[in-house]
Design a protein around this motif. Structure first.
Motif: not given
Length: 135
Positions: A4-11, A37-47, A84-86
């Motif tokens: 798994i490649d994992c990324f945290l990206t401030p956008v 598999r490729v997954v992109e997840s936008w932070l749920d700031e109210g989560g 993340w990329i699997e």
């Protein structure tokens, strides 16, 4: 074993649509070169905050926990994308990423920057537990 490649990206929040376009291009190219598999997840700031991930007996106040946004060093106008990329295995990842990085579709120099690439946090992971309820 998968890799798994994992990324945290401030956008910047204002760049969400541009980021989604970039992510779609990247996903297509990465999968073409072997990603499963490729997954992109936008932070749920109210989560949920970190305190909700602890049992009552171990829970502290929400303010006593770090945050993903703080760990990634986001600025006031930014949020966080976790991706993340699997891959089938590390060898497939290394061979695939070499091709990905030399693919002309991944050369974004002619585009306005969507995020500051020098602040991208990335690492490779070897799964140690993988449970799924998928049938």
């Amino acid at each position: 074993m998968t890799y798994i490649d994992c990324f945290l990206t401030p956008v910047p929040r204002a760049n969400r649509a541009q980021y989604e376009k970039l992510a779609a291009i990247s996903s297509e190219v990465v999968r073409e070169y072997g990603a499963l598999r490729v997954v992109e997840s936008w932070l749920d700031e109210g989560g949920s905050d970190a305190s909700t991930y602890h049992a009552d007996s171990a829970r502290q106040s929400a303010e006593s926990y770090g945050t993903m946004m703080a760990a990634a060093g986001t600025k006031k106008d930014e949020t966080l994308v976790m991706s993340w990329i699997e891959w089938a295995d590390k060898r497939s990842r290394d061979e695939g990423m070499e091709k990905v990085m030399s693919d002309p579709r991944m050369q974004f120099a002619d585009m306005e920057p969507v995020f500051d690439g020098s602040r991208l946090i990335a690492a490779g992971f070897i799964p140690m537990l993988d449970h799924s309820n998928n049938n």
